[in-house]
Structure formats: structure tokens, C-alpha cells
Design a protein around this motif. Structure first.
Motif, PDB file in Angstrom:
ATOM      1  N   LEU A 141     -71.003  15.087  14.239  1.00 43.24           N
ATOM      2  CA  LEU A 141     -69.971  15.723  15.061  1.00 43.24           C
ATOM      3  C   LEU A 141     -69.768  17.012  14.635  1.00 43.24           C
ATOM      4  CD1 LEU A 141     -67.416  12.611  13.872  1.00 43.24           C
ATOM      5  CD2 LEU A 141     -68.177  13.276  16.063  1.00 43.24           C
ATOM      6  N   ILE A 142     -69.851  17.571  13.346  1.00 43.97           N
ATOM      7  CA  ILE A 142     -69.827  18.871  13.230  1.00 43.97           C
ATOM      8  C   ILE A 142     -71.071  19.915  13.955  1.00 43.97           C
ATOM      9  CG2 ILE A 142     -71.466  19.191  11.084  1.00 43.97           C
ATOM     10  CD1 ILE A 142     -69.094  20.685   9.693  1.00 43.97           C
ATOM     11  N   ALA A 143     -72.210  19.265  13.952  1.00 40.43           N
ATOM     12  CA  ALA A 143     -73.222  20.080  14.779  1.00 40.43           C
ATOM     13  C   ALA A 143     -73.057  19.954  16.231  1.00 40.43           C
ATOM     14  CB  ALA A 143     -74.527  19.431  14.496  1.00 40.43           C
ATOM     15  N   HIS A 144     -72.147  18.984  16.754  1.00 43.56           N
ATOM     16  CA  HIS A 144     -71.943  18.832  18.071  1.00 43.56           C
ATOM     17  C   HIS A 144     -70.659  19.285  18.534  1.00 43.56           C
ATOM     18  CE1 HIS A 144     -75.428  16.531  18.065  1.00 43.56           C
ATOM     19  NE2 HIS A 144     -75.757  16.674  19.222  1.00 43.56           N
ATOM     20  N   ALA A 145     -69.795  20.023  17.435  1.00 45.59           N
ATOM     21  CA  ALA A 145     -68.394  20.244  17.691  1.00 45.59           C
ATOM     22  C   ALA A 145     -67.920  21.100  19.026  1.00 45.59           C
ATOM     23  CB  ALA A 145     -67.937  21.050  16.527  1.00 45.59           C
ATOM     24  N   PRO A 146     -69.017  22.204  19.192  1.00 44.63           N
ATOM     25  CA  PRO A 146     -68.630  22.778  20.545  1.00 44.63           C
ATOM     26  C   PRO A 146     -68.895  22.022  21.618  1.00 44.63           C
ATOM     27  CG  PRO A 146     -70.059  24.100  19.078  1.00 44.63           C
ATOM     28  CD  PRO A 146     -70.107  22.989  18.551  1.00 44.63           C
ATOM     29  N   ASP A 147     -69.819  20.998  21.794  1.00 44.87           N
ATOM     30  CA  ASP A 147     -69.990  20.391  22.971  1.00 44.87           C
ATOM     31  C   ASP A 147     -68.916  19.481  23.312  1.00 44.87           C
ATOM     32  OD1 ASP A 147     -72.431  21.447  22.972  1.00 44.87           O
ATOM     33  OD2 ASP A 147     -73.663  19.592  22.167  1.00 44.87           O
ATOM     34  N   TYR A 148     -68.158  19.108  22.444  1.00 42.20           N
ATOM     35  CA  TYR A 148     -66.940  18.059  22.486  1.00 42.20           C
ATOM     36  C   TYR A 148     -65.828  18.616  22.350  1.00 42.20           C
ATOM     37  CZ  TYR A 148     -70.754  14.786  23.090  1.00 42.20           C
ATOM     38  OH  TYR A 148     -71.834  13.907  23.342  1.00 42.20           O
ATOM     39  N   GLN A 149     -65.890  19.782  21.879  1.00 44.06           N
ATOM     40  CA  GLN A 149     -64.540  20.757  21.471  1.00 44.06           C
ATOM     41  C   GLN A 149     -63.865  19.931  20.392  1.00 44.06           C
ATOM     42  OE1 GLN A 149     -63.244  20.747  25.714  1.00 44.06           O
ATOM     43  NE2 GLN A 149     -63.763  22.978  25.998  1.00 44.06           N
ATOM     44  N   ILE A 150     -64.353  19.792  19.401  1.00 45.29           N
ATOM     45  CA  ILE A 150     -63.771  19.039  18.225  1.00 45.29           C
ATOM     46  C   ILE A 150     -63.032  20.032  17.478  1.00 45.29           C
ATOM     47  CG2 ILE A 150     -64.429  17.909  16.097  1.00 45.29           C
ATOM     48  CD1 ILE A 150     -66.769  16.856  17.561  1.00 45.29           C
ATOM     49  N   ASP A 151     -61.752  19.481  17.022  1.00 47.78           N
ATOM     50  CA  ASP A 151     -60.827  20.398  16.235  1.00 47.78           C
ATOM     51  C   ASP A 151     -60.982  20.343  14.745  1.00 47.78           C
ATOM     52  OD1 ASP A 151     -59.135  22.312  15.607  1.00 47.78           O
ATOM     53  OD2 ASP A 151     -57.311  20.888  16.387  1.00 47.78           O
ATOM     54  N   VAL A 152     -60.961  18.623  14.322  1.00 48.44           N
ATOM     55  CA  VAL A 152     -60.893  18.261  12.906  1.00 48.44           C
ATOM     56  C   VAL A 152     -61.767  17.054  12.748  1.00 48.44           C
ATOM     57  CG1 VAL A 152     -59.060  17.314  11.160  1.00 48.44           C
ATOM     58  CG2 VAL A 152     -58.478  19.190  12.970  1.00 48.44           C
ATOM     59  N   ILE A 153     -62.339  17.187  11.522  1.00 47.36           N
ATOM     60  CA  ILE A 153     -63.040  15.989  11.232  1.00 47.36           C
ATOM     61  C   ILE A 153     -62.853  15.686   9.756  1.00 47.36           C
ATOM     62  CG2 ILE A 153     -65.360  14.947  10.777  1.00 47.36           C
ATOM     63  CD1 ILE A 153     -66.565  17.358  12.598  1.00 47.36           C
ATOM     64  N   ILE A 154     -62.458  14.580   9.472  1.00 46.87           N
ATOM     65  CA  ILE A 154     -61.881  13.955   7.981  1.00 46.87           C
ATOM     66  C   ILE A 154     -62.715  12.582   7.577  1.00 46.87           C
ATOM     67  CG2 ILE A 154     -59.929  13.406   6.560  1.00 46.87           C
ATOM     68  CD1 ILE A 154     -58.162  14.328   8.625  1.00 46.87           C
ATOM     69  N   PHE A 155     -63.195  12.703   6.413  1.00 44.86           N
ATOM     70  CA  PHE A 155     -64.075  11.480   5.920  1.00 44.86           C
ATOM     71  C   PHE A 155     -64.195  11.863   4.413  1.00 44.86           C
ATOM     72  CE2 PHE A 155     -68.135   9.306   4.985  1.00 44.86           C
ATOM     73  CZ  PHE A 155     -67.757   8.240   5.137  1.00 44.86           C
ATOM     74  N   ASP A 156     -64.048  10.706   3.655  1.00 48.31           N
ATOM     75  CA  ASP A 156     -64.571  10.680   2.350  1.00 48.31           C
ATOM     76  C   ASP A 156     -63.962  11.770   1.478  1.00 48.31           C
ATOM     77  OD1 ASP A 156     -66.070   9.328   0.237  1.00 48.31           O
ATOM     78  OD2 ASP A 156     -67.694  10.785   0.855  1.00 48.31           O
ATOM     79  N   ASP A 157     -62.808  12.133   1.672  1.00 50.92           N
ATOM     80  CA  ASP A 157     -62.048  12.960   0.794  1.00 50.92           C
ATOM     81  C   ASP A 157     -62.161  14.378   1.269  1.00 50.92           C
ATOM     82  OD1 ASP A 157     -60.366  11.204  -1.094  1.00 50.92           O
ATOM     83  OD2 ASP A 157     -62.030  10.998  -2.339  1.00 50.92           O
ATOM     84  N   LYS A 158     -62.851  14.542   2.581  1.00 53.82           N
ATOM     85  CA  LYS A 158     -63.165  15.990   2.800  1.00 53.82           C
ATOM     86  C   LYS A 158     -62.794  16.312   4.103  1.00 53.82           C
ATOM     87  CE  LYS A 158     -66.342  16.192  -0.526  1.00 53.82           C
ATOM     88  NZ  LYS A 158     -65.975  14.803  -1.284  1.00 53.82           N
ATOM     89  N   ILE A 159     -62.272  17.539   4.535  1.00 53.49           N
ATOM     90  CA  ILE A 159     -61.782  17.782   5.796  1.00 53.49           C
ATOM     91  C   ILE A 159     -62.743  19.203   6.207  1.00 53.49           C
ATOM     92  CG2 ILE A 159     -59.965  18.998   4.894  1.00 53.49           C
ATOM     93  CD1 ILE A 159     -58.345  18.388   7.304  1.00 53.49           C
ATOM     94  N   TRP A 160     -62.909  19.192   7.553  1.00 53.24           N
ATOM     95  CA  TRP A 160     -63.522  20.513   8.107  1.00 53.24           C
ATOM     96  C   TRP A 160     -62.643  20.748   9.380  1.00 53.24           C
ATOM     97  CZ3 TRP A 160     -64.810  20.965  13.387  1.00 53.24           C
ATOM     98  CH2 TRP A 160     -65.582  22.075  13.456  1.00 53.24           C
ATOM     99  N   SER A 161     -62.284  21.857   9.777  1.00 55.55           N
ATOM    100  CA  SER A 161     -61.495  22.172  10.822  1.00 55.55           C
ATOM    101  C   SER A 161     -61.771  23.385  11.669  1.00 55.55           C
ATOM    102  CB  SER A 161     -59.895  22.023  10.460  1.00 55.55           C
ATOM    103  OG  SER A 161     -59.554  23.184   9.678  1.00 55.55           O
ATOM    104  N   THR A 162     -61.196  23.653  12.569  1.00 54.41           N
ATOM    105  CA  THR A 162     -61.633  25.048  13.358  1.00 54.41           C
ATOM    106  C   THR A 162     -60.748  25.973  12.826  1.00 54.41           C
ATOM    107  OG1 THR A 162     -60.017  24.504  15.016  1.00 54.41           O
ATOM    108  CG2 THR A 162     -62.556  23.766  15.596  1.00 54.41           C
ATOM    109  N   ARG A 163     -59.713  25.660  12.079  1.00 54.94           N
ATOM    110  CA  ARG A 163     -58.830  26.527  11.628  1.00 54.94           C
ATOM    111  C   ARG A 163     -59.535  27.347  10.624  1.00 54.94           C
ATOM    112  NH1 ARG A 163     -52.597  25.218   9.339  1.00 54.94           N
ATOM    113  NH2 ARG A 163     -51.950  27.258   8.857  1.00 54.94           N
TER     114      ARG A 163
END
Length: 264
Positions: free
Chosen positions: A204-226
Motif C-alpha cells: 500500500l505505501i509503495a503504491h500510494a500515489p497510484d491509488y491516492q492513499i491518505d492513511v494506513i494504520i496497522f499493528d500499532d503503527k500509522i503512516w499518512s500524507t500529513r
């Protein structure tokens, strides 16, 4: 008698100001470099980071941060998912002969004595149009993301949406209420399912621009475009609640865009 050269004091002040400006910029540059080195040296011991310059993605192999451009990251994360799925994989692995062996090893098998994260990518989002929820309960962007996941991952259990949309059951302001979010479940909570969850999270994080992903949360971790260069951050939730900590599912939502009706 002391004779002053006309304009000399003004020239002196200008040169003095210029020297101070250059010195200040030099100090700021040194602080920035040392600060970045400290972050990479310390935060990367736990989570991979991606600096605001250079290739978009990085993989922590346990000893080094290996930088990858976006295409390399997409191929590496896809190949890792295919390899891990074995004969069940719905697609063939892309060519990764140019990807370092240690990168592929950590993406497929996870860090030593852990499941992840190993890869982070920088993506600050983009301007998108607001999309209305479809009858399926998903926006077109979220629907495209669901199709992309199902194309590369076999037997996925995807939820987080219902026909007609949610009006309760999620936290205030949740992207689920707008049909922008998916939950991909990995149950029960155990190390094998953690490993599978991180395969998807890295994809998901590698393909974020392809799908215009904003936030990913899993396993006590978060990644976001912010905070695109901070990589995976600790996600605060009730320590006794596996669902709120996102231990049993990968949450992902796509960019919202401004709602023409509310001016946001």
C-alpha cells in the motif's frame, strides 16, 4: 583630523549584514544535516524513514537504509507479496533482479525477530476532487483500491464498508462514514498474520500515489500524507483493544478532496 570616506559606513554595514546572513544559513544547514542524520540513526532503528529529498522510498535492512525509487518500491513490494503467497498468488512476480537481495529478504521475511515495518515511502498527497459514495458504500477511489488489492492478493477478507454506507460504529470523523476506507482483516492476531499484514501495508505505501492513499494504520503503527517523511509512527490506542490498535486488520483510506457543499 580623521577623514571618512563617503558611503564607507554604509558599505561596511552591508558587508557585515551579508556575512552574518551567510553564517546564519551555514549554521542552519549544519543543524539540518545533523538533525536528519540523528533521526535516521535513531528512529530508523525501529521504523524506516524517508528523507524529503532523493528517492521516494527506503527499506531498512537492519543495518542500512536502502533507498528505492517509486518503481523499484512497487516492484519489490509486489514481488515480496507474490513470493510469500507461493502457489496461491494470483499474479506472477515482477522482475526484481535490480533490487538488492537483502531488501527482498527483509520484505519477504520481515526484520529479524519481528514482522515489520521495513519499508516507508514519501507521498504528500495531491489535489483531488471530492467523490460521493456509490451504492456499494465505497467512493470510486476506494473501489479502485479494493480492486487493486484483490488483483495482487489472494483470498483477502476486505470490509469496512456496507451498501448504503455507515452512519455509526466508527470513530468521529472516520473515513468509513464517507466510503473512503477499507479494512483488510488478518485474524486471529498472531505472528503469521502480522507478517501477511505487513506485506499488504508495504504494498500500500509503495503504491500510494497510484491509488491516492491518505492513511494506513496497522499493528500499532500509522503512516499518512500529513507527515510524509516521518514514515511509520506509533499509533496511540487503547492498549487492551486489539481492534482499535489495528492488530487484526490493515486500515487504509484514500484522499478526500474538498466537499463543494461545505467548502472544506
Amino acid at each position: 583630523m580623521t577623514h571618512r570616506i563617503p558611503g564607507a559606513s554604509r558599505v561596511h554595514r552591508r558587508w557585515h549584514g551579508l556575512i552574518l546572513s551567510v553564517a546564519a544559513l551555514a549554521v542552519l544547514a549544519v543543524i539540518a544535516v545533523l538533525g536528519t542524520q540523528w533521526v535516521v540513526a535513531n528512529q530508523s532503528r525501529s521504523f524506516p524513514t524517508s528523507t524529503p529529498w532523493g528517492p521516494d522510498c527506503s527499506v531498512w535492512t537492519g543495518e542500512d537504509q536502502v533507498r528505492l525509487d517509486r518503481d523499484e518500491a512497487k516492484r519489490a513490494s509486489t514481488a515480496a507479496a507474490v513470493i510469500a503467497q507461493g502457489d496461491d498468488a494470483p499474479i506472477s512476480a515482477p522482475d526484481v533482479d535490480d533490487i538488492p537481495v537483502e531488501v527482498m529478504d527483509v520484505l519477504v521475511n520481515g526484520p529479524a525477530d519481528d514482522a515489520g515495518p521495513s519499508m516507508s515511502c514519501r507521498y504528500s498527497g495531491e489535489e483531488v476532487e471530492f467523490e460521493e459514495e456509490l451504492g456499494s458504500g465505497l467512493t470510486p477511489r476506494a473501489k479502485a483500491l479494493k480492486k487493486g488489492i484483490e488483483n495482487d492478493f489472494a483470498d483477502t477478507e476486505i470490509g469496512g464498508f456496507v451498501a448504503g454506507g455507515y452512519d455509526t460504529g466508527h470513530g468521529e470523523g472516520s473515513a468509513h462514514y464517507e466510503g473512503r476506507a477499507l479494512d483488510v482483516f488478518y485474524r486471529p492476531v498472531n505472528e503469521d498474520n502480522r507478517r501477511e499484514g505487513w506485506l499488504l501495508a508495504h504494498w500500500l505505501i509503495a503504491h500510494a500515489p497510484d491509488y491516492q492513499i491518505d492513511v494506513i494504520i496497522f499493528d500499532d503503527k500509522i503512516w499518512s500524507t500529513r507527515y510524509p517523511s516521518m514514515g511509520w509512527r506509533h499509533y496511540e490506542a487503547d492498549p487492551d483493544n486489539e481492534i482499535l490498535r489495528h492488530l487484526d486488520h490493515v486500515h487504509v483510506d484514500v484522499l478526500r478532496g474538498p466537499d463543494p457543499d461545505d467548502g472544506s
